[in-house]
Motif scaffolding. Structure first.
Motif, mmCIF file in Angstrom:
data_model
loop_
_atom_site.group_PDB
_atom_site.id
_atom_site.type_symbol
_atom_site.label_atom_id
_atom_site.label_comp_id
_atom_site.label_asym_id
_atom_site.label_seq_id
_atom_site.Cartn_x
_atom_site.Cartn_y
_atom_site.Cartn_z
ATOM 1 N N LYS A 156 0.554 -1.132 -0.167
ATOM 2 C CA LYS A 156 -0.275 0.027 0.112
ATOM 3 C C LYS A 156 0.685 1.085 -0.111
ATOM 4 N N ALA A 157 1.842 1.546 0.714
ATOM 5 C CA ALA A 157 2.844 2.464 1.345
ATOM 6 C C ALA A 157 3.738 2.627 -0.586
ATOM 7 N N VAL A 158 4.111 1.768 -1.076
ATOM 8 C CA VAL A 158 5.088 1.757 -2.483
ATOM 9 C C VAL A 158 4.063 2.281 -2.729
ATOM 10 N N VAL A 159 2.748 1.743 -3.440
ATOM 11 C CA VAL A 159 1.572 2.273 -4.413
ATOM 12 C C VAL A 159 1.092 3.794 -4.493
ATOM 13 N N ARG A 160 0.791 4.122 -3.022
ATOM 14 C CA ARG A 160 0.368 5.677 -2.551
ATOM 15 C C ARG A 160 1.810 6.301 -2.367
ATOM 16 N N THR A 161 2.608 5.850 -2.546
ATOM 17 C CA THR A 161 4.081 7.600 -3.008
ATOM 18 C C THR A 161 5.120 7.385 -3.503
ATOM 19 N N PHE B 172 6.416 3.292 -9.781
ATOM 20 C CA PHE B 172 5.519 1.707 -9.031
ATOM 21 C C PHE B 172 4.573 1.824 -9.915
ATOM 22 N N ARG B 173 3.752 3.087 -9.269
ATOM 23 C CA ARG B 173 2.417 3.513 -10.434
ATOM 24 C C ARG B 173 2.489 2.812 -11.881
ATOM 25 N N ILE B 174 3.389 3.432 -12.395
ATOM 26 C CA ILE B 174 3.264 3.619 -14.318
ATOM 27 C C ILE B 174 4.051 2.533 -14.670
#
Length: 123
Positions: free
Chosen positions: A24-29, A33-35
């Motif tokens: 959750k943290a890596v997706v949020r920040t 990673f989102r790309i």
């Protein structure tokens, strides 16, 4: 010194809880990673469209996993260095550059896998 955990966080789900928090943290920040996630989603849609074989799906999922794991490890290394050495330091820069290079290599490998799988579909 021993670490005492509350009863509510003991057991096999304890590690899973931390892993889920990390995802959750890596997706949020992390924008990169989102790309990678968006790209993975588009690749999977293309795989459905082209009706990939089981072997092709395995290749695609391993390539996607490789990139996402590399990106998370890179983020963990960067966050650790930012915590331990907030000032600019040549060794910290080198370590960050090396971990970013690992992400680049994983992305290049995933690109080659994607080309090997999808290029014949376009030709």
């Amino acid at each position: 010194m021993s670490l005492v955990l509350s009863d509510k966080r003991k057991g096999s789900l304890f590690g899973f809880s931390h892993a889920w928090d990390g995802l959750k943290a890596v997706v949020r920040t992390e924008m990169n990673f989102r790309i990678h996630l968006i790209t993975a989603f588009l690749v999977m849609l293309a795989g459905l469209f082209f009706r990939l074989t089981a072997v092709e799906w395995i290749m695609i999922f391993f390539a996607i996993g490789l990139v996402l794991i590399a990106e998370m490890l890179n983020t963990a290394i960067e966050k650790t260095l930012d915590y331990l050495k907030p000032d600019l330091h040549p060794q910290a820069k080198l370590i960050k550059d090396l971990s970013a290079g690992a992400v680049l290599i994983s992305a290049l490998v995933a690109t080659v896998v994607g080309l090997l799988v999808f290029l014949p579909e376009f030709l």
